[in-house]
Write a protein that holds these residues in place. Sequence first.
Motif, PDB file in Angstrom:
ATOM      1  N   GLY A  79      16.436  -7.436   0.804  1.00  0.00           N
ATOM      2  CA  GLY A  79      15.380  -6.479   1.142  1.00  0.00           C
ATOM      3  C   GLY A  79      14.822  -5.687  -0.015  1.00  0.00           C
ATOM      4  O   GLY A  79      14.059  -4.734   0.188  1.00  0.00           O
ATOM      5  N   VAL A  80      15.184  -6.057  -1.240  1.00  0.00           N
ATOM      6  CA  VAL A  80      14.696  -5.293  -2.398  1.00  0.00           C
ATOM      7  C   VAL A  80      13.179  -5.446  -2.555  1.00  0.00           C
ATOM      8  O   VAL A  80      12.491  -4.498  -2.941  1.00  0.00           O
ATOM      9  N   ASP A  82      10.914  -5.674  -0.212  1.00  0.00           N
ATOM     10  CA  ASP A  82      10.278  -4.693   0.673  1.00  0.00           C
ATOM     11  C   ASP A  82      10.429  -3.285   0.110  1.00  0.00           C
ATOM     12  O   ASP A  82       9.496  -2.483   0.167  1.00  0.00           O
ATOM     13  N   ALA A  83      11.614  -3.004  -0.416  1.00  0.00           N
ATOM     14  CA  ALA A  83      11.841  -1.672  -0.989  1.00  0.00           C
ATOM     15  C   ALA A  83      10.885  -1.421  -2.152  1.00  0.00           C
ATOM     16  O   ALA A  83      10.363  -0.321  -2.313  1.00  0.00           O
ATOM     17  N   LEU A  84      10.654  -2.446  -2.946  1.00  0.00           N
ATOM     18  CA  LEU A  84       9.711  -2.307  -4.068  1.00  0.00           C
ATOM     19  C   LEU A  84       8.302  -2.030  -3.560  1.00  0.00           C
ATOM     20  O   LEU A  84       7.581  -1.203  -4.103  1.00  0.00           O
ATOM     21  N   ARG A  85       7.906  -2.752  -2.494  1.00  0.00           N
ATOM     22  CA  ARG A  85       6.553  -2.563  -1.955  1.00  0.00           C
ATOM     23  C   ARG A  85       6.400  -1.168  -1.349  1.00  0.00           C
ATOM     24  O   ARG A  85       5.316  -0.607  -1.351  1.00  0.00           O
ATOM     25  N   LEU A  86       7.510  -0.627  -0.830  1.00  0.00           N
ATOM     26  CA  LEU A  86       7.444   0.707  -0.232  1.00  0.00           C
ATOM     27  C   LEU A  86       7.642   1.825  -1.253  1.00  0.00           C
ATOM     28  O   LEU A  86       7.468   2.988  -0.944  1.00  0.00           O
ATOM     29  N   SER A  87       8.042   1.448  -2.456  1.00  0.00           N
ATOM     30  CA  SER A  87       8.500   2.451  -3.426  1.00  0.00           C
ATOM     31  C   SER A  87       7.393   3.348  -3.954  1.00  0.00           C
ATOM     32  O   SER A  87       7.655   4.456  -4.398  1.00  0.00           O
ATOM     33  N   GLY A  88       6.175   2.855  -3.934  1.00  0.00           N
ATOM     34  CA  GLY A  88       5.094   3.605  -4.560  1.00  0.00           C
ATOM     35  C   GLY A  88       4.928   3.267  -6.027  1.00  0.00           C
ATOM     36  O   GLY A  88       4.059   3.826  -6.711  1.00  0.00           O
ATOM     37  N   LEU A  89       5.764   2.350  -6.537  1.00  0.00           N
ATOM     38  CA  LEU A  89       5.597   1.911  -7.927  1.00  0.00           C
ATOM     39  C   LEU A  89       4.299   1.121  -8.059  1.00  0.00           C
ATOM     40  O   LEU A  89       3.955   0.324  -7.170  1.00  0.00           O
ATOM     41  N   ASP A 216      -0.017  -7.719  -8.010  1.00  0.00           N
ATOM     42  CA  ASP A 216      -0.037  -7.083  -6.679  1.00  0.00           C
ATOM     43  C   ASP A 216      -0.302  -8.104  -5.574  1.00  0.00           C
ATOM     44  O   ASP A 216       0.506  -8.229  -4.634  1.00  0.00           O
ATOM     45  N   GLU A 220       2.323  -9.470  -2.685  1.00  0.00           N
ATOM     46  CA  GLU A 220       1.987  -9.316  -1.267  1.00  0.00           C
ATOM     47  C   GLU A 220       2.072 -10.636  -0.523  1.00  0.00           C
ATOM     48  O   GLU A 220       2.579 -10.705   0.589  1.00  0.00           O
TER      49      GLU A 220
END
Lengths: 222, 254
Positions: A79-80, A82-89, A216, A220
């Motif tokens: 799940g990393v 997804d975490a990256l996509r949610l991170s705001g980075l 990006d 995605e």
Amino acid sequence: MLHDALLVVGKDLRLEWRSRVTTNQVMPFAVLVLVLFAFALDPDRRILQEATPGLFWMAVLFSALLAIQRAFVLESHDGVRDALRLSGLDPAGIFLGKAAGIAVHLLAVELVLGVGVTLFYGAHVGGPLLLIVTCLAATAGLAAAGSLYGVLAAGLRLRETLLPLLLLPVVAPVLIAATQAFQAGFRQASGEGWRWFGLLAIFALIYTSIGIFAFDPLMEES
Amino acid sequence: MEPVVHFRGAVSLLGRFPALAGVDLDVAPGEIVLLQGPNGAGKTTLLRVCAGLVAVVAGSARVLGVDLVADRRPVRPRVGLLGHDSGLYDDLTVADNVRFWARAGKTAAGDAHAAMVRLGLDGRLADVPVARLSAGQRRRASLAVMVARRPELWLLDEPHAALDQEGRDLIDGLMRDAVAAGATVLFASHEQDRATAIAHRVVAVTGGTVDAKLPAVEAATPGVTASGTPRPPAPAPDAASEHRRQGGEVAGVA
């Protein structure tokens, strides 16, 4: 973007510090490739010396595949992604950070391989400046293209076999130009070598630019 | 007040399969809403759509005022999603992970530490690589990341899974604290009794749609409405006592 890139590269270097995958696996693999080339061509030492630049960059290329695969397996595990996509980075920052992390690993591998070809192949360094800048430009190109195709392949089920198929044809110009530049550097024919270095720099620039904009959508969609 | 989640006829596809087949749902600010339904009903997809990870291909969907049909990226940093996966790097320690994700979210350095304290990860476990943690400890580490990031909308998929009794009580307390601090919680759980006890409202998800009838749940859970329409959230009377029980600051919920 730069803040995010520094954060990502710092994390990747910390991951390497904790896991020692490049140190304990990629570097020994690269040296093993050099040694095997030496075994294959040993009867004629002259051929080995002439082929040193190509063999060096082949070993770098194989090692790069391992380093890139490792770098993006980490980002798709548990799940990393997804975490990256949610991170705001910033995706461009993630791309630059991943590419920089891969580049640092590759430069370390190249340093070890440089010592290796000097010891095993008896290579003589004629133009050290050209060799160093060639390493920097070729590594930047490999890392940028590798990061692009790495993120593309990471989301796919057949990523282990797909990455080499996707990446190797794309980085063929890096192999050719770096080999030619190294040959010129070993022969002290630097003038010809700088032209090949120019090609490497353009390759790195193009793939870094593409990566900044394309990472990006690739993250995605893949 | 604008709902935090506002879906009308929202359709989402997983491949060619309509995982959400026309969802109507409103969640008001400060609510704790429980999604209930059988496996494969679309609860996880609904949470992932709210997080901006899955596209809405038809209908309308707004989360925290962001139109997910137009561009779902802006909502992502404002939500926290606890899914089935941990979202952690196995080779990094718990502290490394929490600090990295907190810094990625541009939260203060102290928030990461406060979150680890809140989740009981500040001692020996802080320096243990995630790969060596038990499933429950991983869950706590993922929760610590979420708490440190101070999301406005908490999206929790089976948050009680893999946790022991103390961990389950802790997550209930975290949800109450989050709401008390102004956040909204949307969660899916099969832990019927525990989940309905904490939820202000239960929404049934069946076959990719929100079932507005829901007689069984409404009958079984006094004070819980079944419809997808918003209702003012119940106060969280035990947030302060939970806070006192934890004996420290309410870490990182906004």
